[in-house]
Design an enzyme around this catalytic site. Structure first.
Site, PDB file in Angstrom:
ATOM      1  N   ASP A  32     -15.546  -2.259  -5.248  1.00  0.00           N
ATOM      2  CA  ASP A  32     -15.655  -3.486  -4.451  1.00  0.00           C
ATOM      3  C   ASP A  32     -17.105  -3.935  -4.469  1.00  0.00           C
ATOM      4  OD1 ASP A  32     -13.570  -4.794  -2.203  1.00  0.00           O
ATOM      5  OD2 ASP A  32     -15.674  -5.282  -1.847  1.00  0.00           O
ATOM      6  N   SER A  33     -17.322  -5.225  -4.204  1.00  0.00           N
ATOM      7  CA  SER A  33     -18.695  -5.730  -4.174  1.00  0.00           C
ATOM      8  C   SER A  33     -19.318  -5.614  -2.781  1.00  0.00           C
ATOM      9  CB  SER A  33     -18.720  -7.193  -4.626  1.00  0.00           C
ATOM     10  OG  SER A  33     -17.826  -7.952  -3.848  1.00  0.00           O
ATOM     11  N   PHE A  59     -11.123  -4.258  -6.247  1.00  0.00           N
ATOM     12  CA  PHE A  59     -11.175  -5.080  -5.022  1.00  0.00           C
ATOM     13  C   PHE A  59     -10.601  -4.249  -3.867  1.00  0.00           C
ATOM     14  CE2 PHE A  59     -10.245  -7.816  -8.703  1.00  0.00           C
ATOM     15  CZ  PHE A  59     -11.333  -8.667  -8.726  1.00  0.00           C
ATOM     16  N   ASP A  69      -6.330  -6.428  -6.647  1.00  0.00           N
ATOM     17  CA  ASP A  69      -6.009  -7.202  -5.437  1.00  0.00           C
ATOM     18  C   ASP A  69      -7.197  -8.102  -5.094  1.00  0.00           C
ATOM     19  OD1 ASP A  69      -4.781  -8.142  -3.143  1.00  0.00           O
ATOM     20  OD2 ASP A  69      -5.344  -6.419  -1.917  1.00  0.00           O
ATOM     21  N   ARG A 118       0.844  -1.204   0.000  1.00  0.00           N
ATOM     22  CA  ARG A 118       0.000   0.000   0.000  1.00  0.00           C
ATOM     23  C   ARG A 118       0.878   1.251   0.000  1.00  0.00           C
ATOM     24  NH1 ARG A 118      -4.057  -3.173   3.132  1.00  0.00           N
ATOM     25  NH2 ARG A 118      -2.885  -3.002   5.055  1.00  0.00           N
ATOM     26  N   CYS A 148      -3.225 -13.825  -4.013  1.00  0.00           N
ATOM     27  CA  CYS A 148      -3.005 -14.340  -2.652  1.00  0.00           C
ATOM     28  C   CYS A 148      -3.378 -15.810  -2.588  1.00  0.00           C
ATOM     29  CB  CYS A 148      -3.808 -13.532  -1.631  1.00  0.00           C
ATOM     30  SG  CYS A 148      -5.579 -13.589  -1.890  1.00  0.00           S
TER      31      CYS A 148
HETATM   32  N1  SAH Z   1      -6.774  -4.315  -1.321  1.00  0.00           N
HETATM   33  C1  SAH Z   1      -7.536  -4.493  -0.110  1.00  0.00           C
HETATM   34  C2  SAH Z   1      -7.877  -5.943   0.163  1.00  0.00           C
HETATM   35  C3  SAH Z   1      -8.682  -6.627  -0.922  1.00  0.00           C
HETATM   36  S1  SAH Z   1      -9.453  -8.084  -0.426  1.00  0.00           S
HETATM   37  C4  SAH Z   1      -6.781  -3.837   1.048  1.00  0.00           C
HETATM   38  O1  SAH Z   1      -5.633  -3.391   0.871  1.00  0.00           O
HETATM   39  O2  SAH Z   1      -7.323  -3.767   2.137  1.00  0.00           O
HETATM   40  C5  SAH Z   1     -10.502  -8.505  -1.736  1.00  0.00           C
HETATM   41  C6  SAH Z   1     -11.769  -7.685  -1.852  1.00  0.00           C
HETATM   42  O3  SAH Z   1     -12.431  -8.122  -3.038  1.00  0.00           O
HETATM   43  C7  SAH Z   1     -12.808  -7.824  -0.746  1.00  0.00           C
HETATM   44  O4  SAH Z   1     -13.056  -6.554  -0.216  1.00  0.00           O
HETATM   45  C8  SAH Z   1     -14.078  -8.372  -1.432  1.00  0.00           C
HETATM   46  O5  SAH Z   1     -15.257  -7.760  -0.945  1.00  0.00           O
HETATM   47  C9  SAH Z   1     -13.843  -7.978  -2.859  1.00  0.00           C
HETATM   48  N2  SAH Z   1     -14.454  -8.795  -3.908  1.00  0.00           N
HETATM   49  C10 SAH Z   1     -14.495 -10.141  -4.021  1.00  0.00           C
HETATM   50  N3  SAH Z   1     -14.992 -10.506  -5.206  1.00  0.00           N
HETATM   51  C11 SAH Z   1     -15.297  -9.360  -5.880  1.00  0.00           C
HETATM   52  C12 SAH Z   1     -15.832  -9.074  -7.169  1.00  0.00           C
HETATM   53  N4  SAH Z   1     -16.134 -10.061  -8.021  1.00  0.00           N
HETATM   54  N5  SAH Z   1     -15.985  -7.793  -7.538  1.00  0.00           N
HETATM   55  C13 SAH Z   1     -15.664  -6.794  -6.677  1.00  0.00           C
HETATM   56  N6  SAH Z   1     -15.132  -7.003  -5.451  1.00  0.00           N
HETATM   57  C14 SAH Z   1     -14.959  -8.268  -5.056  1.00  0.00           C
END
Ligand code: SAH
Length: 392
Positions: free
Chosen positions: A246-247, A224, A296, A208, A336
């Site tokens: 994000d979803s 994400f 991510d 980050r 991950c």
């Molecule tokens: N980059 C973030 C962590 C990401 S974790 C950080 O630094 O804190 C992955 C995220 O993807 C989660 O918040 C989850 O809600 C989201 N997610 C999962 N599938 C998704 C999709 N198909 N579209 C959008 N978001 C999604």
């Protein structure tokens, strides 16, 4: 109890890998109790290791120690002390007041994750062995850290494979479940009761910060985004605009609050709730473009068995991202998934660039933070990998 390995199956234990699969064990006269400690013997009767027995899991035993020593309260105290010392050596506290204190196998305590958030510990137990010792470990954590508040978030899907039901709630003390942390000088709201994992993606701290450094004067798309870790760093470092996708509506609500508590320019930020796979296609059809894109995603491949399907998903989003990038733009892309290793991930990203008809250059490899150590004998501990690619 003593369990004997089948001929030839002692090899991985001799290499100090801590897992024993059900298929590697000879049939025993009676089955050990769930989570109890067993001795693992070579076919010639030689002592190999002392381990926790998991009757329902394919990983039937997880090693506590390769030495002929007692597995008792003092054993776990030594492991916890060593984990604390390791974080002191790595100086993680110079960067944040929230970090991973115990990282399961890599800290010698398979099944136990402990994340520290200021004066609260969040504990996640995910195996029969860690359940067996959970209360002892909670007591020792209080003694060794001086922190008296422990919240339990034992609700990871992997518990099912161990035949364990989810378990969440206060384990010790009176922890606040809504708190805030300061990471690299930026503040974040964390909900340890409802948030993902133990509340925050602590493993992305260093990445980050790197993204922040790269974001100045750029139009950023953060896919994400969860509660906005990358977005906050980008805005704090002078990004021209940030679009966060994000979803999860709950995560996005916290993101908005995180912008406010850091006094960042909300007019440069847009939040979009939706599915990244669909939105990237929509942006492509609208011919939108960005200078910096972060991908991510969640774990697409928990194990190697899911690697093929996961590879398609990674390729899909990376290909679309390359198309949306302006020339000279930066793609910061992560996986991950334990089932996709660094070499395979790089191949997937390369084939995404090829199919997008783009040249791209890797300028940096990223990984999990310094509080997520990896035992040399447990390469599975390296689960997070990232690439920073420049288009063109
Ligand atoms: N980059 C973030 C962590 C990401 S974790 C950080 O630094 O804190 C992955 C995220 O993807 C989660 O918040 C989850 O809600 C989201 N997610 C999962 N599938 C998704 C999709 N198909 N579209 C959008 N978001 C999604």
């Amino acid at each position: 109890m003593k369990l004997t390995l089948k001929p030839g199956r002692e090899k991985s234990l001799l290499r100090r890998h801590p897992w024993v699969f059900a298929s590697a064990l000879q049939t025993a006269d009676e089955e050990p109790a769930s989570g109890s400690t067993v001795d693992l013997l070579a076919p010639n009767g030689q002592f190999l290791a002392r381990a926790a027995y998991s009757p329902h899991s394919q990983i039937r035993a997880r090693v506590w120690t390769f030495k002929d020593e007692s597995v008792d309260r003092e054993f776990f105290r030594r492991k916890i002390k060593r984990a604390i010392e390791l974080r002191q050596t790595s100086k993680v506290e110079g960067h944040t007041d929230a970090y991973r204190l115990i990282h399961s196998e890599s800290d010698g305590i398979p099944g136990i994750v402990v994340d520290l958030y200021g004066d609260i510990l969040v504990l996640q137990s995910s195996t029969a062995g860690s359940e067996f010792w959970k209360q002892t470990i909670a007591e020792l954590l209080i003694e060794e850290t001086g922190i008296s508040n422990i919240y339990e978030r034992s609700d990871a899907d992997v518990r099912e494979l161990e035949g364990l039901k989810p378990n969440t709630g206060i384990l010790r003390g009176t922890p606040d479940t809504k708190l805030h942390i300061t990471e690299n000088g930026l503040r974040f709201h964390v909900d340890i009761q409802h948030g993902h994992k133990t509340g925050f993606y602590l493993d992305q701290r260093e990445s980050r910060q790197r993204v922040g450094e790269l974001a100045k004067d750029r139009d950023v798309l953060n896919c994400f985004c969860y509660t906005g870790g990358f977005s906050i760093n980008a805005l704090a470092n002078g990004a021209k605009s940030v679009l966060s996708v994000d979803s999860s509506a709950d995560a996005l609500a916290l993101l908005e609050e995180n912008i406010a508590i850091n006094n960042l320019p909300a007019d440069r930020h847009t939040t979009l709730e939706g599915d990244v796979f669909q939105l990237l296609r929509k942006f492509r059809d609208e011919a939108r473009s960005f200078d910096l894109i972060i991908l991510d995603p969640p774990k697409f491949a928990p194990t190697a068995a899911h690697a093929e399907k996961a590879s398609r998903a990674y390729k899909d989003i990376n290909l679309l991202a390359f198309k949306l990038l302006r020339p000279g733009g930066i793609l910061v892309t992560f996986s991950c998934s334990g089932g996709v290793d660094a070499a395979l991930f790089q191949k997937i990203v390369a084939s995404a660039a090829l199919d997008a008809g783009m040249e791209a250059t890797i300028i940096e490899h990223l990984s999990q933070g310094i509080d997520h150590p990896v035992s040399l004998h447990f390469p599975e501990g390296t689960y997070l990998k990232g690439l920073v690619c420049i288009k063109g």
